[in-house]
Design an enzyme around this catalytic site. Structure first.
Site, PDB file in Angstrom:
ATOM      1  N   GLU A 244     -13.623 -10.823   8.756  1.00  0.00           N
ATOM      2  CA  GLU A 244     -14.777 -10.818   8.859  1.00  0.00           C
ATOM      3  C   GLU A 244     -15.642  -9.920   8.103  1.00  0.00           C
ATOM      4  O   GLU A 244     -15.352  -9.097   7.386  1.00  0.00           O
ATOM      5  CB  GLU A 244     -15.404 -10.904  10.605  1.00  0.00           C
ATOM      6  CG  GLU A 244     -14.264 -11.811  11.366  1.00  0.00           C
ATOM      7  CD  GLU A 244     -15.688 -11.506  12.770  1.00  0.00           C
ATOM      8  OE1 GLU A 244     -15.874 -10.211  13.064  1.00  0.00           O
ATOM      9  OE2 GLU A 244     -14.630 -12.370  13.687  1.00  0.00           O
ATOM     10  N   PRO A 245     -17.111 -10.277   8.014  1.00  0.00           N
ATOM     11  CA  PRO A 245     -17.576  -9.260   7.317  1.00  0.00           C
ATOM     12  C   PRO A 245     -17.776  -7.507   7.558  1.00  0.00           C
ATOM     13  O   PRO A 245     -17.221  -6.909   6.916  1.00  0.00           O
ATOM     14  CB  PRO A 245     -19.661  -9.286   7.160  1.00  0.00           C
ATOM     15  CG  PRO A 245     -19.139 -10.890   7.590  1.00  0.00           C
ATOM     16  CD  PRO A 245     -18.157 -11.006   8.603  1.00  0.00           C
TER      17      PRO A 245
ATOM     18  N   GLY B 185     -12.822  -6.063   8.190  1.00  0.00           N
ATOM     19  CA  GLY B 185     -11.244  -6.687   7.184  1.00  0.00           C
ATOM     20  C   GLY B 185     -10.365  -5.595   7.172  1.00  0.00           C
ATOM     21  O   GLY B 185      -9.629  -6.377   7.954  1.00  0.00           O
TER      22      GLY B 185
ATOM     23  N   GLY C 208      -3.340  -7.578 -29.008  1.00  0.00           N
ATOM     24  CA  GLY C 208      -4.024  -8.362 -28.588  1.00  0.00           C
ATOM     25  C   GLY C 208      -3.635  -9.990 -28.202  1.00  0.00           C
ATOM     26  O   GLY C 208      -4.942 -10.168 -28.108  1.00  0.00           O
TER      27      GLY C 208
ATOM     28  N   GLU D  45      -3.594  -9.622   2.724  1.00  0.00           N
ATOM     29  CA  GLU D  45      -2.925  -9.698   4.011  1.00  0.00           C
ATOM     30  C   GLU D  45      -2.872  -8.246   3.842  1.00  0.00           C
ATOM     31  O   GLU D  45      -1.378  -7.565   4.795  1.00  0.00           O
ATOM     32  CB  GLU D  45      -1.287 -10.449   3.412  1.00  0.00           C
ATOM     33  CG  GLU D  45      -1.455 -12.106   3.551  1.00  0.00           C
ATOM     34  CD  GLU D  45      -0.217 -12.773   3.524  1.00  0.00           C
ATOM     35  OE1 GLU D  45       0.610 -12.108   4.667  1.00  0.00           O
ATOM     36  OE2 GLU D  45      -0.617 -13.813   3.627  1.00  0.00           O
TER      37      GLU D  45
ATOM     38  N   GLN E  81      -3.625  -0.153   1.226  1.00  0.00           N
ATOM     39  CA  GLN E  81      -3.650   1.159   1.437  1.00  0.00           C
ATOM     40  C   GLN E  81      -3.464   1.185   3.143  1.00  0.00           C
ATOM     41  O   GLN E  81      -2.369   2.188   4.160  1.00  0.00           O
ATOM     42  CB  GLN E  81      -5.061   2.337   1.412  1.00  0.00           C
ATOM     43  CG  GLN E  81      -5.024   3.023   0.066  1.00  0.00           C
ATOM     44  CD  GLN E  81      -5.046   1.370  -0.549  1.00  0.00           C
ATOM     45  OE1 GLN E  81      -5.950   0.011  -0.823  1.00  0.00           O
ATOM     46  NE2 GLN E  81      -4.920   1.788  -1.852  1.00  0.00           N
TER      47      GLN E  81
HETATM   48  C1  LIG Z   1      -8.646 -14.162  -1.864  1.00  0.00           C
HETATM   49  C2  LIG Z   1      -9.158 -13.328  -1.174  1.00  0.00           C
HETATM   50  C3  LIG Z   1      -8.466 -14.021   0.125  1.00  0.00           C
HETATM   51  C4  LIG Z   1      -8.191 -13.411   1.441  1.00  0.00           C
HETATM   52  N1  LIG Z   1      -7.522 -14.871   2.123  1.00  0.00           N
HETATM   53  C5  LIG Z   1      -7.835 -14.381   4.021  1.00  0.00           C
HETATM   54  C6  LIG Z   1      -7.578 -15.303   4.391  1.00  0.00           C
HETATM   55  O1  LIG Z   1      -6.992 -16.574   4.511  1.00  0.00           O
HETATM   56  N2  LIG Z   1      -7.467 -15.076   5.225  1.00  0.00           N
HETATM   57  C7  LIG Z   1      -8.221 -14.270   6.101  1.00  0.00           C
HETATM   58  O2  LIG Z   1      -8.610 -13.427   7.346  1.00  0.00           O
HETATM   59  N3  LIG Z   1      -8.699 -13.057   5.332  1.00  0.00           N
HETATM   60  C8  LIG Z   1      -8.257 -13.192   3.953  1.00  0.00           C
HETATM   61  N4  LIG Z   1      -9.055 -12.128   3.122  1.00  0.00           N
HETATM   62  C9  LIG Z   1      -8.942 -10.870   3.503  1.00  0.00           C
HETATM   63  C10 LIG Z   1      -8.654  -9.715   3.173  1.00  0.00           C
HETATM   64  O3  LIG Z   1      -6.975  -9.893   3.627  1.00  0.00           O
HETATM   65  C11 LIG Z   1      -8.982  -8.234   3.142  1.00  0.00           C
HETATM   66  O4  LIG Z   1     -10.014  -8.612   2.354  1.00  0.00           O
HETATM   67  C12 LIG Z   1      -8.243  -7.024   2.960  1.00  0.00           C
HETATM   68  O5  LIG Z   1      -7.470  -6.944   4.029  1.00  0.00           O
HETATM   69  C13 LIG Z   1      -9.288  -5.898   2.600  1.00  0.00           C
HETATM   70  O6  LIG Z   1     -10.674  -5.772   3.671  1.00  0.00           O
HETATM   71  P1  LIG Z   1     -11.787  -5.682   2.930  1.00  0.00           P
HETATM   72  O7  LIG Z   1     -12.129  -6.498   1.647  1.00  0.00           O
HETATM   73  O8  LIG Z   1     -13.146  -5.861   4.469  1.00  0.00           O
HETATM   74  O9  LIG Z   1     -11.706  -4.556   2.586  1.00  0.00           O
HETATM   75  P2  LIG Z   1     -11.881  -3.227   3.621  1.00  0.00           P
HETATM   76  O10 LIG Z   1     -11.562  -3.005   4.548  1.00  0.00           O
HETATM   77  O11 LIG Z   1     -13.818  -3.304   3.521  1.00  0.00           O
HETATM   78  O12 LIG Z   1     -11.914  -1.347   2.539  1.00  0.00           O
HETATM   79  C14 LIG Z   1     -12.367  -1.428   1.406  1.00  0.00           C
HETATM   80  C15 LIG Z   1     -11.329  -0.065   0.613  1.00  0.00           C
HETATM   81  O13 LIG Z   1     -10.907   0.690   1.824  1.00  0.00           O
HETATM   82  C16 LIG Z   1      -9.369   0.713   1.865  1.00  0.00           C
HETATM   83  N5  LIG Z   1      -9.243   1.317   3.442  1.00  0.00           N
HETATM   84  C17 LIG Z   1     -10.000   0.629   4.319  1.00  0.00           C
HETATM   85  N6  LIG Z   1      -9.202   1.390   5.599  1.00  0.00           N
HETATM   86  C18 LIG Z   1      -8.782   2.366   5.169  1.00  0.00           C
HETATM   87  C19 LIG Z   1      -8.184   3.367   5.865  1.00  0.00           C
HETATM   88  N7  LIG Z   1      -8.423   3.253   7.139  1.00  0.00           N
HETATM   89  N8  LIG Z   1      -7.212   4.274   4.679  1.00  0.00           N
HETATM   90  C20 LIG Z   1      -7.270   4.475   3.376  1.00  0.00           C
HETATM   91  N9  LIG Z   1      -7.819   3.466   2.607  1.00  0.00           N
HETATM   92  C21 LIG Z   1      -8.884   1.944   3.913  1.00  0.00           C
HETATM   93  C22 LIG Z   1      -8.790  -0.142   2.146  1.00  0.00           C
HETATM   94  O14 LIG Z   1      -7.941  -0.478   1.474  1.00  0.00           O
HETATM   95  C23 LIG Z   1      -9.435  -1.073   0.434  1.00  0.00           C
HETATM   96  O15 LIG Z   1      -9.540   0.056  -1.284  1.00  0.00           O
HETATM   97  C24 LIG Z   1      -8.396 -12.558   1.907  1.00  0.00           C
HETATM   98  C25 LIG Z   1      -9.292 -11.605   0.693  1.00  0.00           C
HETATM   99  C26 LIG Z   1      -9.190 -12.639  -0.454  1.00  0.00           C
HETATM  100  C27 LIG Z   1      -9.746 -11.672  -1.819  1.00  0.00           C
END
Ligand SMILES: Cc1cc2nc3c(=O)[nH]c(=O)nc-3n(C[C@H](O)[C@H](O)[C@H](O)COP(=O)(O)OP(=O)(O)OC[C@H]3O[C@@H](n4cnc5c(N)ncnc54)[C@H](O)[C@@H]3O)c2cc1C
Length: 381
Positions: free
Chosen positions: A127-128, A131, A341, A364, A368
């Site tokens: 969700e927004p 993550g 290149g 997935e 991190q």
């Molecule tokens: C192309 C694509 C396909 C996807 N498909 C699916 C799907 O089918 N179903 C689904 O449910 N989701 C899906 N996702 C979501 C995906 O699993 C999330 O994007 C991912 O888990 C990270 O969440 P976030 O993008 O909100 O990043 P954030 O949680 O906001 O993290 C941002 C950064 O902070 C770091 N971070 C966050 N918390 C910590 C911590 N405690 N310690 C250290 N570092 C931390 C992260 O590693 C990352 O580098 C998809 C995402 C993408 C981009």
């Protein structure tokens, strides 16, 4: 006694996916990378040829693969194109909660549906504001008579616009918060589902992602997987099973990029000799080949451990995804570098493979978060 020889069945599976990849994925990968469109023609062909739903039991129309066999299959898909491969493997992600928690009637109902429609499903966790922090999920599914009324906002949902049904995680009791997370199967035709335009992204462009909004969507109680409050566990156990698939896709992608770079650097002459004859490039190839072997071995080991009911499965599957996706990022980046290149040009495939590799370090659970899973598991040992 440890044997690294593949059995006749395992070789057959690998050959079947290699052959499919050569005929369907390789000729179409650049087209779908440009089109950024779900490759329905390939998914339909995958259904016709028994490539879809590898780990689903044979009685429900799948291939009944073990995780190890699934890893052999995914490596071949990844060697063709991870973007197309994930259209097939993300279906497995969405169906895994049913494998883990659905009763016999639900399995029959939903696996039959997916097979008869030659369809795909979607896994709706993110969700927004939730993550990496899955426990921050705010979608709600409030019980009202014989239905749950689902409201919420999911994003980055792979196969979203293409899905026949979705496995959705929501709170059934806002007072209990994340302790009430529950998994529901939501048919795509349910009134109240709003699917936003697909995400524009760097790589894996054959695979589509959407934001999905649920407005008072009524979901029958009979579509709940397991008990109320078991959703978090189902989501995490799902990843224990599927992360080796992401690892295997990464190994395939790395292997393909390495093979292109190996051939190119042996044929490209500068200063009167092949580029690969310079130690700087020869050692680079040596490192890449070594890392690919190690990534494949940890992937096979994690999958084998799962199949054989060993301990520490979360740790091993996280290690395989972490290591193999980092290896793929390194291999594809170095392949671009070794080819100069030409590597950077879109006439060669390694730039696409590098863009595709990046995403495996993010979805997935980011790498991190894999480290977090591994370190928590170590602390418990
Ligand atoms: C192309 C694509 C396909 C996807 N498909 C699916 C799907 O089918 N179903 C689904 O449910 N989701 C899906 N996702 C979501 C995906 O699993 C999330 O994007 C991912 O888990 C990270 O969440 P976030 O993008 O909100 O990043 P954030 O949680 O906001 O993290 C941002 C950064 O902070 C770091 N971070 C966050 N918390 C910590 C911590 N405690 N310690 C250290 N570092 C931390 C992260 O590693 C990352 O580098 C998809 C995402 C993408 C981009």
């Amino acid at each position: 006694m440890v044997s690294f020889e593949l059995s006749a069945r395992q070789l057959e599976i690998r050959e079947k996916y290699r052959d499919f990849t050569q005929r369907w994925i390789v000729p179409n990968r650049l087209k779908y990378d440009e089109l950024e469109k779900f490759p329905w023609e390939i998914v339909k062909a995958a259904y016709e040829e028994g490539i879809m739903n590898g780990p689903i039991p044979e009685k429900h129309g799948g291939n009944g693969y073990s995780l190890f066999e699934g890893a052999l299959a995914s490596e071949e898909l990844g060697a063709g194109c991870i973007g197309i491969g994930i259209c097939i493997d993300a279906n497995t992600l969405a169906l895994t909660p049913l494998l883990l928690a659905a009763n016999e009637e639900q399995q029959k109902r939903f696996f039959d549906r997916i097979r008869e429609q030659k369809a795909v499903a979607a896994y709706c966790l993110t969700e927004p504001n939730a993550g990496s922090d899955v426990q921050g999920i705010k979608s709600t599914a409030i019980r009202k008579g014989d239905v749950y009324v689902l409201n919420g906002h999911k994003r980055f949902i792979t196969n979203g616009e293409a899905a026949s049904f979705m496995t959705v995680f929501a709170q059934t009791d806002p007072e209990k918060g994340s302790r009430s997370l529950t998994a529901l199967v939501v048919p795509a035709e349910s009134p109240g589902i709003e699917i936003k335009p697909r995400l524009r992204k760097m790589g894996q462009r054959a695979s589509v992602q959407n934001e999905i909004l649920f407005h008072d969507v009524e979901v029958p109680l009979s579509n709940r997987l397991g008990e109320e409050g078991h959703g978090f566990l189902i989501a995490m156990r799902t990843f224990d099973r599927t992360r080796t698939g992401v690892a295997a896709l990464s190994v395939g992608n790395a292997r393909a990029a390495y093979e292109i770079a190996k051939e190119w650097t042996q044929n490209r002459i500068q200063f009167g000799k092949p580029i690969a004859a310079n130690q700087a490039i020869g050692f680079m190839l040596a490192d890449l080949a070594t890392h690919i072997e190690a990534a494949r071995l940890i992937t096979w080991y994690a999958a084998w451990a799962y199949d054989n009911g060993k301990k520490n499965l979360s740790k091993l599957s996280a290690m395989s995804k972490l290591f193999a996706s980092d290896v793929a990022m390194r291999v594809t980046t170095d392949a671009v570098q070794a080819m100069g290149g030409d590597g950077y040009s879109r006439d060669f495939l390694v730039e696409k493979m590098m863009r595709d590799a990046k995403l495996c370090q993010i979805y997935e659970g980011t790498n991190q978060i894999q480290r977090l899973v591994i370190s928590k598991s170590i602390m418990k040992e």
